[in-house]
Every structure is written in structure tokens, then in C-alpha cells.
Design a protein around this motif. Structure first.
Motif, mmCIF file in Angstrom:
data_model
loop_
_atom_site.group_PDB
_atom_site.id
_atom_site.type_symbol
_atom_site.label_atom_id
_atom_site.label_comp_id
_atom_site.label_asym_id
_atom_site.label_seq_id
_atom_site.Cartn_x
_atom_site.Cartn_y
_atom_site.Cartn_z
ATOM 1 N N MET A 311 48.783 -1.585 31.028
ATOM 2 C CA MET A 311 48.159 -1.601 29.921
ATOM 3 C C MET A 311 49.047 -2.488 29.167
ATOM 4 O O MET A 311 50.359 -2.313 29.202
ATOM 5 C CB MET A 311 47.970 -0.141 29.399
ATOM 6 C CG MET A 311 46.825 0.438 30.167
ATOM 7 S SD MET A 311 45.215 -0.572 29.942
ATOM 8 C CE MET A 311 44.950 -0.455 28.038
ATOM 9 N N PRO A 312 48.628 -2.955 27.954
ATOM 10 C CA PRO A 312 49.539 -3.705 26.952
ATOM 11 C C PRO A 312 50.441 -2.863 26.156
ATOM 12 O O PRO A 312 49.909 -1.438 26.041
ATOM 13 C CB PRO A 312 48.639 -4.647 26.031
ATOM 14 C CG PRO A 312 47.355 -3.516 26.170
ATOM 15 C CD PRO A 312 47.239 -2.951 27.339
ATOM 16 N N PRO A 313 51.450 -3.375 25.614
ATOM 17 C CA PRO A 313 52.399 -2.438 24.869
ATOM 18 C C PRO A 313 51.341 -1.759 23.773
ATOM 19 O O PRO A 313 50.561 -2.554 23.212
ATOM 20 C CB PRO A 313 53.440 -3.294 24.275
ATOM 21 C CG PRO A 313 53.548 -4.603 25.452
ATOM 22 C CD PRO A 313 52.108 -4.638 25.712
ATOM 23 N N PRO A 314 51.873 -0.660 23.043
ATOM 24 C CA PRO A 314 53.101 0.163 23.427
ATOM 25 C C PRO A 314 52.669 1.006 24.527
ATOM 26 O O PRO A 314 53.925 1.681 24.914
ATOM 27 C CB PRO A 314 53.112 1.199 22.205
ATOM 28 C CG PRO A 314 51.765 1.074 21.632
ATOM 29 C CD PRO A 314 51.158 -0.046 22.105
ATOM 30 N N LEU A 315 51.663 1.030 25.350
ATOM 31 C CA LEU A 315 51.291 2.272 26.468
ATOM 32 C C LEU A 315 52.038 1.502 27.707
ATOM 33 O O LEU A 315 52.603 2.464 28.486
ATOM 34 C CB LEU A 315 49.692 2.053 26.687
ATOM 35 C CG LEU A 315 49.084 3.143 25.763
ATOM 36 C CD1 LEU A 315 47.730 3.358 26.105
ATOM 37 C CD2 LEU A 315 49.693 4.669 26.099
ATOM 38 N N GLY A 316 51.948 0.227 27.822
ATOM 39 C CA GLY A 316 52.604 -0.167 29.208
ATOM 40 C C GLY A 316 53.159 -1.577 28.954
ATOM 41 O O GLY A 316 53.576 -2.140 28.082
ATOM 42 N N GLN A 317 53.215 -2.084 30.156
ATOM 43 C CA GLN A 317 54.295 -3.376 30.463
ATOM 44 C C GLN A 317 53.313 -4.731 30.584
ATOM 45 O O GLN A 317 53.796 -5.592 30.748
ATOM 46 C CB GLN A 317 54.908 -3.000 31.554
ATOM 47 C CG GLN A 317 55.943 -2.149 31.627
ATOM 48 C CD GLN A 317 56.954 -1.768 32.849
ATOM 49 O OE1 GLN A 317 56.753 -2.476 33.827
ATOM 50 N NE2 GLN A 317 57.571 -0.696 32.966
#
Length: 716
Positions: A311-317
């Protein structure tokens, strides 16, 4: 894809020589199709779809020992096809055009990028009405009229498409690489295994889940569409799967600052288990919240890991899924009605994905599965259909790739359309649309089902097994469609069901289907949502047109219910007598041809606005909306399911059959003196008949019928 029996694609010059056709790489001689076919009562054989069937090579070998089969009548290949037409003029007319059309198709195929030339483009399609049908077993020739121009179009269906069941008078949509490029290319359209696509009766929206369940058994798919709601006790596995789905969706929707396994468990406790419906299901399955959390625990780490990784930030990389990265979540549980391809469904997650340099952006479906990772054909077929729906919805006429995510182990599989997979899944959809078109035939008999499996090893745990066996004992008892092993299985499954019970089932299925058919004629037709302009439907009192979104309000902190208010685009007054409070409606963006993007019930309506309560907000509030009345037929499906539950072999069902069908008299117990003293204080103020009724209910072991004229006091 479905395999036609006896129509092996062998070289005519040597019908005994084995050959292999690699996908998209057949020679001219290999494209010649044998026109001989052995006798059979059904157009297809049941076969499981392997990986090769959805995108791999098609391998078929002719037996050198088998004699060449004789030709058979057309009706044996397509039993429901109108075979009264024998027009040599149509054959001659078509044959005169075939050579030119084939040359044009070959030229287009070589000059077009091979990776996308097969993808069905709406701009390269026509809607046609079938006027006449003729052909042999490896080619079907249709004479059609074009809805938009009124011109005559000749359609040649070849290869696996030759066995598409077609009724004269039916509506079809055809796709082809040459359609619309040159007017003369629209006069004759050739659809075969390598070029073109046909959608039979596109206004019948077949659920994607029904299509995919038909990948392994068409009979199960049709029965599941008829008998909705399950045919047995609630399944713990299905309930846990639903909770895990919502847990993943809640995490990517709410985007917590720190996503951990503890946060997910907390989300289950504070949001999901606060739902009255879920609590009732827990009680019904005798499952405690602690036991539910134990069932969910294996999914927590894979969910957290996958979200942190992709997932895209802020959840993931925002790591790549193949060549693409997730840019944002476009929608969750997106409801799509797609009359372009004749399917409908809800997409678990719709993602906006881009390349690393953001030069290419696309909308991609993410399908969530809670079982072990299998990347099975039916799962891939579901993603393929979602890709088609999204391409139609977003006007993207390029190839679309979706993803399968198995939440138990976090495995992700990309799913890309190929010519073989596209043909297979659409042929399955067409076959089911043909099967689901009618409940009752012209003689008021229940329409026939696809034949059952010959090998019953895969039938043991089928949720439609009881229905399948009951149909064999009732509507198919004279057809002899079942194998010996299937007949033996049906006898074992229905061991506790007597002939009287079977007759009861047969009678009530027919009555329900007759009422259902009549109701479809009298109720509103949901197809008018896309077939008729909103202004025209509003003049009939069936729709409100020219609306814009006024406001969207969340009903709770969990964001599980929303109120969406609409008003006239020009500020004029609404016709408040068209739709009433409490009615079920669908909202569509008419300006964008996005149908049924919102479903809900009317909570308020006035001259100035109308408010709808739904379980999700609108993804896009822009555009001109229409709100159509929606009338559901789910009551008939649930009535049929209740009938099936009555035929189960458990003790409760056996007891109910004894009371309702065998008409065993109800039994009653006696009341002790102590109990009578307690009851005496309760029934003070009632008359003698009312007291007798209360006492009778308290001592009943089975049931009590209380009779009284309408409006008479005391029954309630």
C-alpha cells in the motif's frame, strides 16, 4: 473454456493425424474445422479448467482408431436453437463475403499490436437482433439487423463459438477488430477462437460469481442462481471469510497511523461485532466472540505484512505488484452493472495503479480470497470479468490486469486477459445467460437444467447436492440424464425423502417459478435503467432525473452507513409522489453511464430533495444522477431455498416434513398444578377462548393454529 464434443480441430487432409494447436499459432490448414460430430444431447461436455484453459495452449489429439462420426441434426448441438430456417441464399450471400472478410481480418491482425488486438473495444462493437440462424456443427451463420443503422449484418461463428446457443429474435453484441473501420467490413463479421467476441443477450446481467461457479459445473451455477441464500445451516468458514474481508477493507479505508495485529483485533471488537446481524449469526452458529477471534488470528499477520509492503504511504512502502504500483484505493465493494458485457458484480477493492515513473495509470481489481492460495481457474475467471467491467466503466480500451490476494498466506497472483481466457469466460457467461433466461417453458413446465456430472467424486460436498438430486427425481425423471454413479448418489442423499415429499418439492418449485415468471412481467424491469432515458422513465412515474448530490453524511463513527441527499440540477421541485419513503432505489450517473453505483432505501423525500441511506458513500459525487425504483425478486429465491432446507436429512427437517407434508397430527403435553397457578395470574382479564388458546400454546410440542376473523381481537 468449454470443450465442444466431437469437433476436433484436425486437418481435413488427414483426419487421423494427431496435432497440437498452440495458442494463437495455428496454421491455415489447422484452422479448418471438421464438420462431423457424434450424436449427443448436450452441446458441451463438463470439464474442469486447467491453467492451460485460461491462457495456455489448447492441446487436442484425434484418435487414429476412431471412425469418422456421422453428421447429426443441428438441434442435437443446440437443442434450443430455432432450426426451422434453411435458407441457401443466406449461405451463398455469406460465402461470397467470407473470403474478403478473412483477408481483411488477417491484414488487421498482422498490423495491430498482438498483445492488445484481441481486447474487446466498445468502439469496435455492434448491437444486433438475430433474424435467422443456420449452420452445421462447426459453423453457425446468423443473419441480423443492426439496432443503430437498421442494416443487415451476417455473422459467422466458428471454432468454439460455433456452439453458442442462439434464439431467433435474441439481442447480441458482437466485437471485432474491423468493426467501424470500414462500412463494408460491418456487413459480415467473423468470430472465431482468435478474433472477435460475442455477448448473447447483454441486457441479462449474469452475476460474476454465477459465471465463475459454472467453470467447473454449469448445473451448480444455475441452481445457485435459483436457490439463493444457501441450502443448509450457516457456514462458519463463510462467516469467518466475510469478517476477514471486512477487516482488510476496514484497514485500507480507515488507514490507522500504526497498523498492527492488535489494531485489527480491536477493529473486530469495536466495529464488526457491534453489528446486530453479525451477533445474530454468531448465536445461530453457537460461536463465541473468543472463538471467532481464534479463527481470525491466522489471517492477521499476512494482512499486516501485505498492507505494509504494497500500500502507498503512510500505510505501506508502495512496492511494485509486477510492473505497477498502488497509487490509491479507488473504491471498496464497488457495485457495477455492465450491460456492455452482460455481467454484474461487486469488486472487493478497486485500485488506481501506475508505473514507477507514473507515465501509465490504470484501474485494477483486487479480489480477496480467504482459502489457501490456489490461483484456480474459477478465481482467475472472476478477476477477468472484473477487468472487463472496469474497462467498460472507465472507457479504457487497453488490456487490464487484476490481482488475486489470498489472505491466509498473503500470496498475490496477477491475472491478465489472454484470447483463450477471454473466449472461455465469455462463452461460459453466454451459456448461463441462455440457461437463466426462462424459468418456465411455453408449456408451463420448469425449464431443463444442464446435465449432472458423470463422475460424482466432486459432488460429495457440493452445496447444491440436494437440489441436484431432487431435480433428477422430479423434472428429469424421464430424461435419463444421470449416470449410474450419479443415480446411486441421489438415492443415498435422498434416503430419508419419500415419494410424497418429492412430489411436494416438485409441485412447489413449479408454483414458485410460475409466480416468479408472472411477477417479472408485472414488476418494473431493471433493464430500463440503461435502456430508457431518465426523463422518459420519470414521465412513467418510475424514476427521478437530472439530480446532483447535495450532501453526504456519515451515520456513525464506524462509517458503515451514510445518508446521501440529492436535489434537482436546476433547483426545480421534485415529483415527490413518484418514489415513497422506505422504497428500495438505485442511483446511477447518467452522464457517465455508471449504472447502480449506489443502492439503498429512501429515508426522506420532499419537494426540494431526496435522501438515500446506503452502506457506503459515493466514490464520485460529480455528474448528473438518476434515481430509479428497484424491485427485487429475492423473495422467490429464498422461498426455493427454504423448500430445499425442508428436504435435508437432519432430524429437524425430518420432523418438519412429518408435520407439513405427511400431516402428522401435532402432539400436546400436560400442565402441572404449579404451572397452572402461574398461568392463572397471567391470563386474568382474558375470555374463555383466549385462555384456552394460551394454555394450548404452552403445552404444545409442535404447533398451534389460532383461527379468527380478520380484525377480531385477541389473536395477537
Amino acid at each position: 473454456m468449454l470443450r465442444p464434443l466431437g469437433c476436433s480441430q484436425v486437418n481435413r487432409t488427414d483426419s487421423t493425424s494427431p496435432r497440437t494447436v498452440e495458442n494463437g499459432a495455428a496454421s491455415d490448414s489447422e484452422n479448418q474445422i471438421s464438420r462431423k460430430r457424434p450424436a449427443t444431447d448436450t452441446p458441451y461436455e463438463h470439464s474442469s479448467l486447467s491453467n492451460a484453459d485460461f491462457g495456455g495452449s489448447i492441446k487436442r489429439q484425434a484418435s487414429p482408431d476412431s471412425p469418422a462420426p456421422e453428421s447429426e441434426p443441428l438441434t442435437a448441438v443446440r437443442p434450443l436453437l430455432d432450426d426451422s430456417f434453411e435458407n441457401t441464399d443466406l449461405d451463398d450471400e455469406l460465402l461470397r463475403c467470407v473470403d474478403d472478410a478473412e483477408r481483411d481480418a488477417q491484414t488487421t491482425a498482422t498490423s495491430t499490436n498482438s498483445s492488445t488486438s484481441f481486447f474487446p473495444k466498445v468502439s469496435r462493437s455492434r448491437e444486433l437482433k438475430v433474424l435467422e440462424a443456420d449452420g452445421d456443427h462447426c459453423e453457425t451463420r446468423l443473419k441480423c439487423s443492426c439496432f443503430s443503422t437498421g442494416s443487415i449484418v451476417l455473422v459467422s461463428l466458428r471454432g468454439l463459438w460455433a456452439h453458442t446457443a442462439v434464439k431467433v429474435g435474441a439481442k447480441i453484441r458482437v466485437f471485432g477488430p474491423n468493426i467501424g473501420l470500414n462500412s463494408k467490413d460491418d456487413d459480415v463479421i467473423i468470430i472465431d477462437d482468435y478474433s472477435g467476441l460475442l455477448v448473447y443477450d447483454p441486457d441479462t446481467l449474469v452475476p460474476c460469481t454465477t459465471v465463475t461457479s459454472g467453470v467447473f459445473c454449469r448445473r451448480k451455477a444455475v441452481l445457485s442462481d435459483r436457490f439463493k441464500g444457501g441450502c443448509g445451516a450457516p457456514s462458519k468458514q463463510m462467516f469467518v471469510g466475510t469478517i476477514v474481508h471486512e477487516l482488510f477493507q476496514s484497514a485500507i479505508r480507515r488507514r490507522p497511523k500504526f497498523l498492527t495485529e492488535s489494531w485489527l483485533i480491536g477493529e473486530v471488537r469495536r466495529s464488526i461485532l457491534s453489528s446486530t446481524g453479525y451477533v445474530e449469526q454468531l448465536v445461530g452458529m453457537r460461536l463465541s466472540p473468543a472463538e471467532l477471534e481464534k479463527e481470525i488470528k491466522p489471517y492477521l499477520r499476512p494482512i499486516v505484512t501485505w498492507i505494509h509492503k504494497y500500500m502507498p504511504p503512510p500505510l505501506g512502502q508502495a512496492q511494485g505488484l509486477g510492473a505497477m504500483r498502488i497509487e490509491e484505493v479507488r473504491d471498496i465493494e464497488e457495485n457495477i452493472w455492465c450491460p456492455t458485457f452482460g455481467v454484474r458484480g461487486k469488486i472487493d477493492v478497486s485500485l488506481k495503479m501506475t508505473t514507477g515513473d507514473q507515465s501509465v495509470a490504470t484501474i485494477s481489481p483486487l479480489e480477496l480470497k480467504t482459502g489457501k492460495s490456489s490461483n484456480s481457474a474459477d478465481h482467475r475467471a472472476q478477476v477477468l470479468l472484473y477487468c472487463l467491467m472496469l474497462s467498460s466503466l472507465t472507457n479504457n480500451e487497453e488490456e487490464c490486469t487484476g490481482n488475486l490476494l489470498y489472505l491466509r498466506d498473503g500470496e498475490t497472483f496477477p491475472v491478465t486477459l489472454t484470447p483463450a481466457s477471454l473466449n472461455g469466460v465469455m462463452q461460459m457467461r453466454n451459456d448461463l445467460a441462455f440457461q437463466l433466461a426462462d424459468l418456465i417453458d411455453d408449456n408451463e413446465r420448469v425449464t431443463a437444467m444442464p446435465a449432472p456430472f458423470v463422475d460424482v467424486r466432486s459432488c460429495q460436498n457440493c452445496e447444491q447436492l440436494v437440489n441436484c438430486c431432487l431435480y433428477q427425481r422430479t423434472f428429469e425423471k424421464d430424461a435419463n440424464t444421470a449416470s449410474d454413479s450419479m443415480a446411486a448418489l441421489a438415492t443415498a442423499v435422498l434416503a430419508s425423502v419419500t415419494d410424497l415429499h418429492v412430489a411436494y418439492f416438485e409441485r412447489w418449485v413449479r408454483w414458485i417459478c410460475l409466480e416468479w415468471t408472472q411477477s417479472m412481467k408485472s414488476k418494473l424491469d431493471k433493464r430500463d435503467t440503461w435502456l430508457q432515458p431518465a426523463v422518459e422513465r420519470e414521465s412513467k412515474g418510475e424514476c427521478l432525473s437530472s439530480l446532483v448530490v447535495e450532501s453526504v453524511t456519515s451515520c456513525n463513527n464506524q462509517q458503515t452507513a451514510f445518508i446521501i441527499a440529492f436535489k434537482r440540477q436546476d433547483g426545480s421541485a421534485l415529483c415527490s409522489n413518484i418514489i415513497s419513503k422506505g422504497e428500495l432505489v438505485v442511483a446511477s450517473v447518467e452522464s457517465k453511464k455508471m449504472f447502480a453505483c449506489l443502492m439503498g432505501s429512501v429515508v426522506e423525500i420532499s419537494d426540494s430533495h431526496i435522501s438515500i441511506q446506503s452502506d457506503k458513500p459515493l466514490r464520485d459525487s460529480s455528474g448528473i444522477f438518476r434515481i430509479d425504483k428497484y424491485e427485487s425478486f429475492a423473495t422467490f429465491q429464498y422461498n426455493l431455498s427454504n423448500l430445499t432446507r425442508l428436504m435435508q436429512s437432519d432430524l429437524a427437517s425430518v420432523r418438519l416434513r412429518e408435520l407439513l407434508i405427511d400431516r402428522r397430527a401435532p402432539s400436546f403435553g400436560k400442565m402441572s398444578k404449579q404451572e397452572m397457578e402461574v398461568v392463572r395470574t397471567i391470563v386474568r382479564g382474558l375470555n374463555r377462548e383466549q385462555i384456552s388458546a394460551v394454555v394450548k400454546v404452552l403445552v404444545a410440542h409442535d404447533y398451534v393454529l389460532i383461527k379468527g376473523l380478520p380484525g377480531s381481537e385477541g389473536k395477537s
